[in-house]
Write a protein that holds these residues in place. Structure first.
Motif, short mmCIF file in Angstrom:
data_model
loop_
_atom_site.label_atom_id
_atom_site.label_comp_id
_atom_site.label_asym_id
_atom_site.label_seq_id
_atom_site.Cartn_x
_atom_site.Cartn_y
_atom_site.Cartn_z
N GLN A 127 10.55 132.79 120.49
CA GLN A 127 9.51 132.21 119.48
C GLN A 127 8.33 132.64 119.80
OE1 GLN A 127 10.28 128.32 121.12
NE2 GLN A 127 11.87 127.81 119.36
N GLU A 128 7.84 132.95 121.19
CA GLU A 128 6.59 133.58 121.16
C GLU A 128 6.36 134.92 120.63
OE1 GLU A 128 5.89 133.36 125.22
OE2 GLU A 128 5.48 131.14 125.54
N GLN A 129 7.46 135.72 120.83
CA GLN A 129 7.36 137.04 120.15
C GLN A 129 7.47 137.03 118.57
OE1 GLN A 129 10.08 140.02 122.30
NE2 GLN A 129 10.65 138.39 123.46
N LEU A 130 8.23 135.99 118.12
CA LEU A 130 8.14 136.17 116.74
C LEU A 130 6.73 135.72 116.08
CD1 LEU A 130 11.75 134.30 116.09
CD2 LEU A 130 11.30 136.47 115.55
N ALA A 131 6.04 134.61 116.99
CA ALA A 131 4.85 134.15 116.43
C ALA A 131 3.68 135.25 116.35
CB ALA A 131 4.45 133.10 117.21
N THR A 132 3.97 136.45 117.02
CA THR A 132 3.03 137.49 117.17
C THR A 132 3.20 138.44 115.79
OG1 THR A 132 4.36 138.98 118.55
CG2 THR A 132 2.70 137.48 119.66
N LEU A 133 4.26 138.36 115.20
CA LEU A 133 4.46 139.23 113.96
C LEU A 133 3.54 138.98 113.03
CD1 LEU A 133 8.32 139.48 113.93
CD2 LEU A 133 6.72 141.12 114.84
N ARG A 134 2.53 139.82 112.46
CA ARG A 134 1.78 139.67 111.35
C ARG A 134 2.63 139.47 109.87
NH1 ARG A 134 -1.72 143.02 108.20
NH2 ARG A 134 -0.90 144.92 109.59
N VAL A 135 2.17 138.44 109.50
CA VAL A 135 3.07 138.21 108.12
C VAL A 135 2.18 138.09 106.76
CG1 VAL A 135 5.00 136.91 109.36
CG2 VAL A 135 3.02 135.69 108.32
N GLY A 136 0.95 138.32 106.99
CA GLY A 136 0.02 138.42 105.85
C GLY A 136 -0.88 137.18 105.71
N ARG A 137 -0.48 136.23 106.70
CA ARG A 137 -1.25 134.88 106.28
C ARG A 137 -1.95 134.96 107.83
NH1 ARG A 137 2.94 133.70 103.37
NH2 ARG A 137 4.22 132.39 105.48
N ASP A 150 7.03 147.53 101.89
CA ASP A 150 7.93 148.19 102.84
C ASP A 150 7.55 147.82 104.53
OD1 ASP A 150 8.75 150.02 101.14
OD2 ASP A 150 7.43 151.56 101.37
N ARG A 151 6.16 147.23 104.74
CA ARG A 151 5.96 146.89 105.83
C ARG A 151 6.61 145.43 106.21
NH1 ARG A 151 5.04 147.67 111.06
NH2 ARG A 151 3.48 146.19 111.75
N ARG A 152 6.77 144.57 104.97
CA ARG A 152 7.58 143.21 105.27
C ARG A 152 9.07 143.49 105.52
NH1 ARG A 152 4.84 138.83 103.25
NH2 ARG A 152 3.02 139.49 102.12
N ILE A 167 8.15 136.09 106.42
CA ILE A 167 7.75 137.66 106.38
C ILE A 167 8.08 138.33 104.99
CG2 ILE A 167 8.02 139.80 107.10
CD1 ILE A 167 8.79 138.70 109.95
N THR A 168 9.19 137.97 104.46
CA THR A 168 9.60 138.29 102.93
C THR A 168 9.03 137.71 101.82
OG1 THR A 168 11.51 137.03 103.29
CG2 THR A 168 11.72 139.29 104.11
#
Length: 266
Positions: A102-112, A189-191, A263-264
């Motif tokens: 969960q902590e690793q997923l939270a660090t992914l930048r999703v545009g917000r 593409d980044r998403r 993300i998508t």
């Protein structure tokens, strides 16, 4: 002189001979020193205990035999407790694996903008690598901006350097009071790449959970075999571990699916 030594040795050997041949005279012999320890009474007590158990001996033997009989029961109880500890320890490790995912997923930048984006940032504060969240508060005034308010204003420069050296992909703007970061919009593409990364994090988490399950099952089987317990005891505890695995795998799948959707979503 050699002859004198031989005679002296013969005399010494003769002096010890009664003590060796007559066990009942050992205590009265002035030539035999007292032993440093006395294991013989302990051995005799153990033999008496076995004798009392087999032939229904005197009261003392019966008591010792009863104590010997009670030992396996105590050992079996300890084994039961150990199996419960194995299951609870496995659940605790699974819980930590889920939290890590969960902590690793939270660090992914999703545009917000989310404060979790800066959780991995380290700042060289007084020559000590320190997590940013210990040095400042992070807020999101808008959906595309982060504001870092450093508690110790003299460390603004250090925090700015830490942000620039990190892999967050944003350029900090220091106005002397706070630090602002603008979160850029993600391309399609980044998403897609980030969605794959999220899925990979989830697979890594599942591998960690299954490793915990495997270790726990091995410990249970060894404990059951060592204690001489029935196979039912082993199956019950193995089933409990499998239920824990299913529970945390489900929670992990939900976390990954929710992050992939974020993300998508444009």
């Amino acid at each position: 002189r050699p002859m004198a030594l031989s005679v002296l040795a013969a005399l010494c050997s003769t002096a010890w001979l009664p003590a060796v041949q007559l066990p009942h005279a050992r205590a009265a012999s002035p030539y035999r020193p007292a032993p440093a320890h006395a294991p013989l009474p302990v051995v005799m007590m153990a033999k008496k205990a076995k004798k009392g158990k087999g032939g229904g001996g005197g009261g003392g033997g019966g008591t010792a035999a009863a104590e010997v009989d009670e030992a396996p029961a105590a050992s079996g109880g300890a084994a039961e407790v150990d199996l419960d500890v194995v299951v609870s320890d496995a659940e605790e490790r699974m819980k930590k694996s889920l939290s890590s995912v969960q902590e690793q997923l939270a660090t992914l930048r999703v545009g917000r903008a989310t404060p979790d984006m800066l959780d991995r940032v380290l700042v060289d504060y007084y020559d000590t690598p320190t997590p940013l969240k210990q040095l400042a508060s992070v807020t999101c005034p808008t959906a595309t901006q982060l504001v870092v308010d450093v508690y110790d204003k003299s460390a603004l420069g250090d925090v700015e350097k830490g942000l620039m050296a990190s892999d967050i992909g944003m350029t900090p703007s220091n106005d002397g009071s706070v630090i602002r970061l603008n979160v850029p919009q993600l391309t399609k593409d980044r998403r897609v790449e980030l969605a794959k990364t999220a899925k990979g994090i989830g697979e890594g988490g599942k591998t960690a959970l299954r490793n915990v399950r495997r270790d726990a099952i091995d410990k249970i089987k060894k404990a059951v075999k060592a204690a001489g317990l029935s196979e039912d005891a082993s199956k019950d505890k193995e089933g409990a571990v499998d239920k824990k695995l299913k529970k945390y795998e489900g929670s992990l799948d939900e976390a990954v699916s929710a992050r992939e959707k974020e993300i998508t979503t444009l």
